[in-house]
Design an enzyme around this catalytic site. Structure first.
Site, PDB file in Angstrom:
ATOM      1  N   HIS A 196     -28.419  62.831  35.098  1.00 43.93           N
ATOM      2  CA  HIS A 196     -28.922  61.919  36.145  1.00 43.93           C
ATOM      3  C   HIS A 196     -28.726  62.606  37.634  1.00 43.93           C
ATOM      4  CE1 HIS A 196     -28.727  57.865  37.990  1.00 43.93           C
ATOM      5  NE2 HIS A 196     -28.160  58.432  38.872  1.00 43.93           N
ATOM      6  N   GLU A 197     -27.930  63.143  38.183  1.00 41.63           N
ATOM      7  CA  GLU A 197     -27.650  63.662  39.363  1.00 41.63           C
ATOM      8  C   GLU A 197     -28.624  64.874  39.688  1.00 41.63           C
ATOM      9  OE1 GLU A 197     -26.169  61.987  41.473  1.00 41.63           O
ATOM     10  OE2 GLU A 197     -24.872  60.827  40.097  1.00 41.63           O
TER      11      GLU A 197
ATOM     12  N   HIS B  98     -31.875  63.299  40.867  1.00 45.45           N
ATOM     13  CA  HIS B  98     -31.668  63.129  42.140  1.00 45.45           C
ATOM     14  C   HIS B  98     -32.199  64.446  42.886  1.00 45.45           C
ATOM     15  CE1 HIS B  98     -30.593  58.968  42.685  1.00 45.45           C
ATOM     16  NE2 HIS B  98     -29.472  59.164  41.963  1.00 45.45           N
TER      17      HIS B  98
ATOM     18  N   GLU C   8     -33.424  56.514  42.615  1.00 42.81           N
ATOM     19  CA  GLU C   8     -32.838  56.156  41.308  1.00 42.81           C
ATOM     20  C   GLU C   8     -33.898  56.220  40.294  1.00 42.81           C
ATOM     21  OE1 GLU C   8     -29.652  56.113  41.364  1.00 42.81           O
ATOM     22  OE2 GLU C   8     -29.312  55.352  39.308  1.00 42.81           O
TER      23      GLU C   8
HETATM   24 ZN    ZN Z   1     -28.310  57.852  40.882  1.00 40.54          ZN
END
Ligand code: ZN
Length: 499
Positions: free
Chosen positions: A263-264, A267, A293
């Site tokens: 997830h990160e 980003h 997101e």
């Molecule tokens: Zn996030």
């Protein structure tokens, strides 16, 4: 003054602001990863001072004059015009707020963050409650100074996601309620997927090695980032060339670190792939929260939860945890990564029940700002809503109202973008799959081709375009949340009720 000269002067001012930002965000990263707790007061006092200095620079009348001149310059190219336009809008958000109020707000945020950590670890909501009330009060006070046609909570929603408002979110969450709640109810009565192995013992040292494998597979650039450890995983874009990520290791949960890291990294990839000539401009960091997101969810859910993603990585995880995974094959592993079960903690929620966690926070925030919720019963309302939507009730504050850091940071209006981002990501994936054989690329260890698609269609622009424009650029259509609910419905129906 000539336009080129005005632009140069503007860039000089931005350089000064970004120098302060560098110090603030590095210190912030440090504070949430390795800094000792006893240094918090000293650190927070200075950070609050620095926030005040940046505030003065950001609201400097000379900067405003430059922006206004550039805004009316006819020979400025289109992209620079946009940069100036977004910056001016941002300037107007800040300019009428008294500096004392801003500094006070920053100070309370910093203190609240530390108190929240303590309250969460001691499972004591009452400790945090006065800080939460104070932040709500100060947020409301700040809103009074904003000069905009929007009102109340809509101002906050628009800050995090330009163009979004209560009416649009009500429609979005309405669709989720209507289409997903019945499916979630059905699944809760269906035969459970075996996930027991996920909660075996996974030594942290081995997990660290595995994260390195995953990030290498995703071509995460360790020369332009770092993976650190924290309580509540986050990413931090200090610059295009320094986009950091964090995770939290649990010895008895393998999937938690895996999916938080992916997830990160999603980003960080967005930040790393902004075009060089935009990387030192205002649009480097003004992507909307929902857009950002969407890029983390796209990697976490739409890529990393597919079987194809694991073709190259599953042998490695087996090698690192031979005992724990001795009876687990790739199919079982991927099924477990997709299992759906109503749970209390948002960050551990599966893809299907996740938007309900956001819906709950959205409804509560709406009630806080329209005054329909009695603040003294916030915790009870939280628990009631979990019971209503997910059929389970938190037994303590740390797995209920204290679980998330966002309100301690005064980030009201932010949560809804998490669900919206998943919605955007479904549409981006739909478009990407028209151009690429995504599964084959992952099997062939060609993750870079996927990243190239994202760069070309989304990442390169940073925040140059509004979310609605960016979605049209990448997919050729308006935002359509049906892609999201269709995707979840199809995926989870075939997972739990195969024909
Ligand atoms: Zn996030």
């Amino acid at each position: 003054m000539e336009t080129a000269e005005l632009w140069k002067k503007y860039q000089e001012k931005m350089f000064v602001i970004s120098s302060y930002d560098l110090v603030i965000s590095t210190t912030y990263f440090d504070a949430d990863t390795i800094a000792p707790i006893k240094g918090a007061d000293y650190r927070n006092d200075r950070l609050a001072y620095l926030y005040g200095e940046v505030f003065s620079l950001q609201t400097d009348p000379e900067l405003l004059e430059l922006l206004e001149k550039l805004n009316s310059a006819e020979d400025l190219d289109d992209e620079k015009k946009r940069i100036v336009k977004w910056h001016l809008e941002d300037f107007n958000k800040m300019r009428y707020i008294p500096k004392e109020l801003y500094v006070e707000y920053s100070q309370v945020q910093l203190e609240a963050n530390d108190v929240w950590k303590k309250a969460k670890s001691e499972n004591n909501y009452k400790l945090f409650e006065p800080y939460l009330f104070r932040l709500i009060e100060l947020t409301k006070k700040t809103l009074e100074y904003r000069q905009t046609d929007l009102k109340g909570y809509n101002i906050l929603l628009d800050d995090y996601e330009p163009g979004m408002n209560i009416e649009k979110y009500d429609r979005f969450f309405g669709l989720i309620k209507e289409r997903l709640i019945p499916l979630i109810r059905r699944i809760s009565k269906a035969e459970k997927i075996d996930t027991a192995f996920v909660y075996d013992y996974y030594p942290v040292e081995q997990q660290r090695k595995f994260m390195k494998e995953i990030l290498d597979y995703m071509h995460y650039d360790f020369d332009a980032g770092v993976l650190a450890e924290t309580e509540h995983p986050f990413s931090n874009a200090i610059s295009k060339y320094d986009s950091r990520i964090t995770t939290h290791y649990y010895e008895n949960n393998l999937m938690s670190s895996v999916f938080s890291v992916v997830h990160e990294a999603g980003h960080a990839t967005y930040n790393n792939q902004v075009r060089d000539d935009l990387a030192e401009t205002f649009v480097f960091s003004n992507m909307s929260s929902g857009m950002h997101e969407s890029q983390s969810r796209l990697m976490e859910n739409y890529l990393a939860r597919t079987s194809a993603f694991w073709d190259n990585l599953f042998p490695k995880v087996k090698e690192l945890f031979p005992e724990q995974l001795k009876d687990v094959d790739q199919k079982k592993f991927v099924r477990a990564a997709n299992a759906s079960e109503c749970s209390l903690i948002r960050t551990d929620a599966d893809e299907l029940t996740y938007p309900l966690h956001i819906l709950i926070r959205y409804e509560i925030e709406k009630g806080i700002f329209d005054g329909s919720i009695d603040l003294n019963s916030l915790e009870n309302i939280w628990n009631e809503k979990y019971e209503e939507y997910l059929g389970i009730r938190p037994s303590c504050s740390s797995e209920g109202i204290l679980q998330d850091v966002h309100w301690a940071g005064g980030m009201f209006g932010y949560f809804p973008t998490y669900a919206l981002g998943s919605g955007y990501a479904a549409q981006f994936m739909h478009a990407m799959r028209k151009d690429l054989d995504v599964d084959q690329l992952m099997r062939d260890n060609k993750f870079t081709v996927i990243k190239d698609w994202l760069r070309e269609h989304i990442h390169q622009y940073g925040g140059l375009y509004l979310p609605e424009e960016q979605i049209r650029i990448a997919t050729g259509e308006e935002f359509n949340p049906e892609y999201y609910v269709d995707y979840l419905t199809e995926k989870y129906t075939s997972l739990y009720f195969p024909e």
